[in-house]
Design an enzyme around this catalytic site. Structure first.
Site, mmCIF file in Angstrom:
data_model
loop_
_atom_site.group_PDB
_atom_site.id
_atom_site.type_symbol
_atom_site.label_atom_id
_atom_site.label_comp_id
_atom_site.label_asym_id
_atom_site.label_seq_id
_atom_site.Cartn_x
_atom_site.Cartn_y
_atom_site.Cartn_z
ATOM 1 N N CYS A 1 -31.717 16.491 5.997
ATOM 2 C CA CYS A 1 -30.291 16.259 5.770
ATOM 3 C C CYS A 1 -29.974 14.766 5.846
ATOM 4 O O CYS A 1 -30.093 14.159 6.918
ATOM 5 C CB CYS A 1 -29.466 17.007 6.807
ATOM 6 S SG CYS A 1 -29.887 18.762 6.948
ATOM 7 N N CYS B 1 -22.897 24.076 1.905
ATOM 8 C CA CYS B 1 -23.064 24.156 3.354
ATOM 9 C C CYS B 1 -21.756 23.696 3.983
ATOM 10 O O CYS B 1 -21.295 22.582 3.720
ATOM 11 C CB CYS B 1 -24.223 23.252 3.796
ATOM 12 S SG CYS B 1 -24.432 23.113 5.593
ATOM 13 N N CYS C 1 -16.991 3.964 9.615
ATOM 14 C CA CYS C 1 -16.168 4.931 8.901
ATOM 15 C C CYS C 1 -14.677 4.624 9.042
ATOM 16 O O CYS C 1 -14.195 4.394 10.157
ATOM 17 C CB CYS C 1 -16.450 6.339 9.424
ATOM 18 S SG CYS C 1 -15.595 7.623 8.486
ATOM 19 N N CYS D 1 -11.131 10.854 12.429
ATOM 20 C CA CYS D 1 -11.489 12.155 13.008
ATOM 21 C C CYS D 1 -11.647 12.048 14.525
ATOM 22 O O CYS D 1 -12.448 11.245 15.024
ATOM 23 C CB CYS D 1 -12.776 12.664 12.376
ATOM 24 S SG CYS D 1 -12.699 12.778 10.567
ATOM 25 N N CYS E 1 -30.713 18.155 1.718
ATOM 26 C CA CYS E 1 -29.281 18.359 1.901
ATOM 27 C C CYS E 1 -28.638 16.980 2.024
ATOM 28 O O CYS E 1 -29.160 16.115 2.732
ATOM 29 C CB CYS E 1 -29.006 19.186 3.165
ATOM 30 S SG CYS E 1 -27.251 19.402 3.540
ATOM 31 N N ARG F 1 -26.203 28.487 11.538
ATOM 32 C CA ARG F 1 -27.021 27.483 12.215
ATOM 33 C C ARG F 1 -26.372 27.034 13.520
ATOM 34 O O ARG F 1 -25.213 26.659 13.548
ATOM 35 C CB ARG F 1 -27.224 26.262 11.306
ATOM 36 C CG ARG F 1 -28.199 25.232 11.897
ATOM 37 C CD ARG F 1 -28.350 24.017 11.000
ATOM 38 N NE ARG F 1 -28.424 24.403 9.610
ATOM 39 C CZ ARG F 1 -27.775 23.795 8.632
ATOM 40 N NH1 ARG F 1 -27.007 22.760 8.882
ATOM 41 N NH2 ARG F 1 -27.883 24.224 7.403
#
Length: 332
Positions: free
Chosen positions: A115, A207, A71, A75, A147, A277
């Protein structure tokens, strides 16, 4: 008498939530700053709301890390980011057969939602084609809800995913708008909000959630809950930072278990009818208090997360059974 008055205070918040009235900032702060002796009373009030909308049912979700460790984003919480030195697996997008095998594993774990998560700022057209190819076959052959979590989407990408049958798209806000520049500089808070709005516009269920434990204040936690209420996210994953060595946030302390429970109750009061969740980091932060989380939350991830291990799925099934709750099969 004092206990009775305190209990009435938390039940008042529950009744306010059930009437569709939003908590004030001061009321939200009162939940987070409550004495730990009040936690069971707070969770009982939160359960009043949770039970009204979801009974004793628990939704299970399973993640597959479809593309790992490559990536370009910075972050601070993520072991897959370009600034991380954590020793994680690095691979390009998994092939169709591996994604299908993951879907079969999700069914074996009694998860209703599968997901598909890929690290990156956003998908390339080639990656999107690969994911869509797998999604179409899953939809045709298995009773799973899908998802996708592929990063920031372009308008046509959102449209194609919706047409392929994606039920839900995940794109977390992660933290407050004010705290965002301290977590990442390669994209903005507003870009995340824009992607969630695109998802909604194309008919996919939105979501979006948060990560607790990244230097945010109590007021910012309340503001996160308010922001997700305004965004009208259908599903809200509450992650608790699992500080990974090699990431900029490696020295962040864990969220105390009692505070984690208060956070879950707060989100239930602010977003009463939404799926709350208990997500990444629950094992590390809630520890032995994990079962209590389901008195506010109505959903869990089962199995491993993206680069960290979860607990054995049998332990989660046992928690649900011991609480007298039940797994909601094929639930979005």
């Amino acid at each position: 008498m004092e206990t009775t008055m305190t209990n009435t205070k938390w039940q008042f918040l529950a009744e306010k939530a059930l009437r569709g009235e939003r908590l004030t900032l001061e009321e939200g702060l009162s939940v987070l700053e409550a004495d730990n002796d009040d936690v069971l009373l707070i969770m009982n009030a939160a359960f009043t709301v949770r039970k009204h909308f979801y009974g004793k049912k628990v939704k299970l979700n399973m993640i597959i890390n479809a593309k790992s460790g490559l990536c370009p984003e910075d972050c601070g919480y993520c072991s897959q980011s370009i600034v991380s030195t954590a020793p994680v697996n690095k691979y390009t997008l998994l092939d169709k057969e591996t994604l299908l095998a993951g879907a079969r594993e999700a069914m074996a774990r009694m998860a209703g939602t599968y997901c598909i998560v890929a690290a990156g700022k956003g998908p390339t057209d080639k990656e999107l084609n690969q994911v869509i190819d797998a999604i179409k076959e899953i939809r045709e052959t298995m009773p799973l809800k899908i998802c996708a979590c592929l990063g920031i989407l372009k308008e046509d990408q959102a449209k194609r995913l919706a047409e392929a049958g994606v039920h839900r798209y995940n794109h977390n806000l992660n933290t407050s708008k004010a705290n965002y520049p301290s977590i990442t500089m390669t994209h903005t808070y507003d870009q995340r909000v824009e992607t969630v709005e695109k998802v909604k516009a194309h008919g996919m269920s939105p979501c979006s959630g948060v990560i607790i434990g990244m230097g945010e204040t109590h007021q910012e936690i309340v503001e996160m809950a308010f922001a997700l209420h305004e965004l009208d996210a259908d599903s809200i994953p509450i992650n608790f930072l699992n500080a990974i060595p090699g990431t900029p946030l490696e020295h962040a302390g864990r969220t105390p278990s009692m505070k984690a429970l208060k956070v879950l109750a707060l989100f239930r009061f602010v977003c009463p009818s939404k799926e709350i969740r208990v997500a990444g980091g629950r094992e590390v932060n809630l520890r032995t208090l994990q079962p209590l989380s389901l008195y506010a939350a109505n959903s869990l991830f089962v199995g491993d997360y993206l680069t960290t291990a979860g607990q054995d799925v049998s332990a989660d099934h046992q928690i649900i059974e011991d609480l007298g709750f039940e797994i909601e099969l094929n639930a979005l």
